[in-house]
Every structure is written in C-alpha cells, then in structure tokens.
Design an enzyme around this catalytic site. Structure first.
Site, PDB file in Angstrom:
ATOM      1  N   ASP A  78       0.819  -1.209   0.000  1.00  0.00           N
ATOM      2  CA  ASP A  78       0.000   0.000   0.000  1.00  0.00           C
ATOM      3  C   ASP A  78       0.854   1.260   0.000  1.00  0.00           C
ATOM      4  O   ASP A  78       2.083   1.204  -0.051  1.00  0.00           O
ATOM      5  CB  ASP A  78      -1.001  -0.013   1.167  1.00  0.00           C
ATOM      6  N   LYS A 125      -3.837   3.222  -0.813  1.00  0.00           N
ATOM      7  CA  LYS A 125      -4.795   4.305  -0.666  1.00  0.00           C
ATOM      8  C   LYS A 125      -4.034   5.522  -0.176  1.00  0.00           C
ATOM      9  O   LYS A 125      -3.162   5.427   0.671  1.00  0.00           O
ATOM     10  CB  LYS A 125      -5.891   3.953   0.339  1.00  0.00           C
ATOM     11  N   MET A 136      -3.760   9.864  10.883  1.00  0.00           N
ATOM     12  CA  MET A 136      -4.667  10.186   9.777  1.00  0.00           C
ATOM     13  C   MET A 136      -5.570  11.372  10.099  1.00  0.00           C
ATOM     14  O   MET A 136      -6.746  11.376   9.735  1.00  0.00           O
ATOM     15  CB  MET A 136      -5.528   8.958   9.419  1.00  0.00           C
TER      16      MET A 136
END
Length: 506
Positions: free
Chosen positions: A43, A64, A176
C-alpha cells in the site's frame, strides 16, 4: 468436504507490518516473509524500497492515499484471497504501512483468510504511533510528564471519538488526522483539554522528508496549514511535545548524514542490480527510490544461441559489455551441461572494471579491459588477433552499435549473438508518482533513458553512467544531464551529487 480441504496446500498469506517509513525498521520476520513471497500486495505507506527483499515476487500496488481510494478494502481482501488460491497455491505477502493491527484494517484481512480457509500469519510492524514521535524526539511517555498515552484515528468519517473519556490520558497520538485537525482540536478543547497544551504534527516521519511543526492545541491546525504539511502525518498532543527541541536527534543526525541528505534519488536499474548503487546513495544520506525501468528476459532464439555457444571454434574473443551478459553466459553454459572450462582457449574482453569484477566473481579473469570504460573504447583498443579469429559480442537485442562500428572500422571480424533480451518494465502508478518527485534520476543504460522518456517525459535531472548512456539520454530529449566521470557506481553516486549541487540548468 469442507472449504478448507479445497484450499491448495501451498496457499498462505503473511500480513506484514512494513513499519512507518524508514526501511531499516522492517522486522527480521517481515524480511523473511518478503524473501519467500510469490506475490506482494503493498500500500501507499509501505516503503517501496522494501520490495528489494522480494525480487522474485510479482508486486501489486493496492494503496490508498488520504481519501482517494485506488481500490476498496473489500477488493483488496478478494484479491489477496484469489492470488493465494491460484496456480496450486501461492505465498501472498500483504505489506502494510506501520503495524498490521493498528488502524491498518489488518483484522478484516485476517478474517477474509479465515473465511476462505487460507492459513495465515501476522507479522507485527513498528507502529507509526510510536516511531514517528520517537524520530521527532517526542517520547509518548515520560516519568515526569506522561504516565499514559492513547492512540486515536483522526479519520472522522465514522464519527468523532469520545474525547471526554480521555481526560485522564496524558499523551494523545492522532493518526490520519491532518484534514480534520481543526475539528479535532476544537473537540478536544471542548472536552476539557487546555488550549495551550503543546502539540506537534510530523509529516513523513522516520524518512528523510520528515518535517515537524509545533504549536499548541489551539494553534496547531493553523501552523500545519501555514507550513503546508499534508498526509501522511502524525499529531502528538501533550506535555511531552516540549521535549522535541532538546531531543530532536533525527533531524540533527540526518542533516549531518551526507551531501544527499533530504533528497530523493531514483535508481532505475533492475531490482536485482539496484542494491549496490542504492546502498552507496543511502550512505550519502539520500532517500532512494528504486523504480526498475527495464527487465531482462530470455533470448528469443535459444536454440541458435546454444548452437553457437557449443562450438566456439574460430572465436578469438568473447566480448562482454554488461554484468548481465556475464550472468547470462554462465546460465546458458549451465543449461548446456557445460562450465567455465568450455571457455578455455577463448579470450574474454570486458567493457569495464565492473564487468571484469563480475567475471572474477565467477572464477574468470578478463584478458582485456580498455583503459577507459565503454563499448567504443573497447572496440578501439582491443588487440587484433594474428589468426583473424572472430570477435563474438554476447549482448542483448538492444545493444547499441558503437562496438560494431569501432571494430568494423579496424577491419576486424565482428559477430553478434543475442544472449538475453532487454525489455521495458512497467512501474506501478505509485512508483511513477514518486519518480516524478525525485530530485535526480540515475541512468545506467541507454535503454533506461529511452524508456524513462517514453513513460514520463524528459523533464528530469539525470545522472548518467558514462558518455554512452549520456549520449542516449540527450538523444531521447533530456537536457539536464550530468555524466559520471567513469562508468562505476561510486562515480554515478558522485554524479548525482554534482547534479544537485550545480543545479544542471535548474
């Protein structure tokens, strides 16, 4: 009959935590899993440099970035299961940034393995929640400042966290949360956290691109915007942030690590051949991005090649102009049931010191190496043979004609045999995105230069290994070209430094 009984015996999935960014933080078990992999699904936050530990594996980017999903989680689960079950069972490594089970959705992937009856393992990784603050000089606990910490997701799409329940926690680590930092800070203050609580946001922590912004809970969002920090980033809230100044070991050490510190240098050699150059660049402080632009494939007419190699009568010289040619020659001899004794009586010429070393590593000594590396110099300097024997060039189908022209001009008999094929590689989208952001791109062959131009254009600052590669780069349209003084890996690393230092036309 159960579903598990239908699963091929070789099917296996390793859920591997890649760590927070610094490739050196991969665990030993994680490296072992990569070395054993048939397929690697990686990823956005998994350092692609780690793929060098799986040169034999097929690599698939399933990453992502922020809220722009390239592939949904359910699709990743399905792909992981499907690849593990195909071809009689395969070992799939799911390489995930940070730790598998810390906001990485690794639990869902493990459940998918259970539902499919596929054996799996979990290889924990170093979590960014701990490593990134540590690289910023911020301990999440401290005897005098913090007795507890909590790790929270800053992704508020599922609703805000219950910040009031965290009033007794000394240090908060938010993952995040860059886009929602204003909202998160306001809700923490609303839940009773003091507005003047120290806060820090660290972007690309543990990597040469690490940047740290400090402020207070009331100001951190505006400070981050002003500095232009974006994901991936970790935010720390608590008194321990005050230690960032005196304990900022990584920033201090990284600034003194070498002339390429903080710069991304792209290496475009094949993954197997990239490691030596990459290590030289890392020793100078560079963040290395390995993006192979070419790959080697078998010769198109192996029968004709093997017939020529079986009978070397009349061949005075074997001309070897790359390390790959040396490796491929020995592989073909082995396929024929022969070894280096078959070359007795035939002289070996190497295009330069690196190719000569490849021969020496296999117990063969080059009978001739030109004083200056390069095919045209080899053709100009190799001794003529009194008996008029053929000079057989063992190379790829894309080898340039410098050697042939130099020998023909001298009236020497030249023959060429395709020993292997050089073909374009197809980097994934993530690698191409990162390649476009590299400060300098190293080119070790003309074919790499041409393929880079075809894939991504010529708006790159490049360092070329030797004049022959530089000429090919210029012919392909590159204008900012720095040439290594001699065709060696150390000189190519020097050229990368020179390109950055001089600006090479900006």
């Amino acid at each position: 009959m159960t579903a598990a009984s239908l699963v091929p015996s070789r099917a296996f999935v390793s859920l591997v935590g890649a760590g927070p960014g610094d490739a050196g933080l991969l665990t030993l078990r994680g490296r072992e899993a990569l070395e054993q992999a048939d397929v690697v699904l990686f990823d956005y936050l998994a350092n692609p440099d780690l793929l060098r530990f799986a040169p034999q594996a097929e690599t698939v980017y399933v990453g992502k970035k922020g809220f722009s999903a390239y592939i949904r989680q359910g699709q990743i689960n399905d792909l992981m299961v499907r690849r593990a079950l195909e071809d009689g069972g395969r070992h799939v490594v799911r390489l995930k940034g940070g730790d598998v089970f810390v906001f990485g959705r690794g639990g869902e992937e493990a459940e998918a393995c259970v539902q499919a009856g596929i054996p799996f393992e979990v290889v924990p990784g170093v979590s960014s929640a701990l490593a990134v603050p540590a690289y910023a000089g911020i301990p999440v606990t401290h005897r005098d400042l913090a007795q507890s910490f909590a790790v929270l997701t800053g992704n508020t799409r599922g609703g805000s966290a219950h910040y009031g329940r965290l009033s007794g926690v000394d240090t908060l680590v938010l993952l995040m949360g860059v886009r929602n930092l204003d909202q998160i800070a306001a809700e923490l203050i609303g839940a009773g956290r003091a507005p003047d609580t120290p806060a820090a946001t660290i972007q690309w922590g543990t990597t040469p691109q690490q940047r740290v912004v400090t402020g207070t809970l009331a100001t951190i969002a505006s400070e981050v915007r002003a500095a232009g920090l974006e994901a991936p980033a970790v935010t720390v809230v608590g008194e321990v942030v005050r230690l960032h100044g005196p304990l900022r070991w990584f920033e201090e050490a990284h600034g003194a690590r070498g002339p390429l510190a903080g710069q991304t240098v792209a290496v475009t050699r094949t993954r197997v051949g990239a490691s030596d150059l990459s290590e030289r660049l890392r020793a100078r402080g560079a963040s290395v991005l390995e993006v192979p632009l070419i790959r080697f494939a078998p010769a198109s007419q192996p029968e004709a090649l093997h017939a020529r190699l079986r009978d070397l009568s009349g061949v005075a010289w074997l001309l070897l102009t790359s390390n790959q040619a040396v490796a491929a020659l020995l592989e073909h001899l082995d396929a024929l049931g022969l070894d280096t004794r078959h070359l007795a009586g035939t002289r070996l010429a190497a295009v330069g010191p690196s190719t000569a070393r490849s021969l020496a590593e296999r117990g063969l000594r080059a009978d001739f190496v030109p004083s200056v590396s390069g095919a045209r110099h080899l053709g100009a300097q190799i001794p003529a043979t009194p008996d008029g024997g053929t000079l057989l060039h063992l190379t790829s189908q894309l080898a340039e004609d410098h050697l042939e022209r130099a020998l023909t001009a001298r009236g020497l008999p030249y023959e060429r045999a395709e020993l292997y094929r050089t073909e374009p590689a197809q980097p994934d989208d993530l690698s191409m995105d990162r390649l476009r952001g590299a400060a300098v791109v190293t080119l070790a062959s003309g074919s790499a230069a041409r393929h880079l131009a075809a894939l991504a254009g010529t708006d790159f600052r490049v360092a070329a290994m030797g004049e022959q590669t530089a000429d090919a780069a210029r012919e392909a349209g590159f204008t900012r070209v720095t040439v290594a003084r001699v065709p060696t890996l150390d000189a190519l690393a020097d050229a990368a430094e020179d390109a950055l230092r001089a600006g090479v036309g900006g």
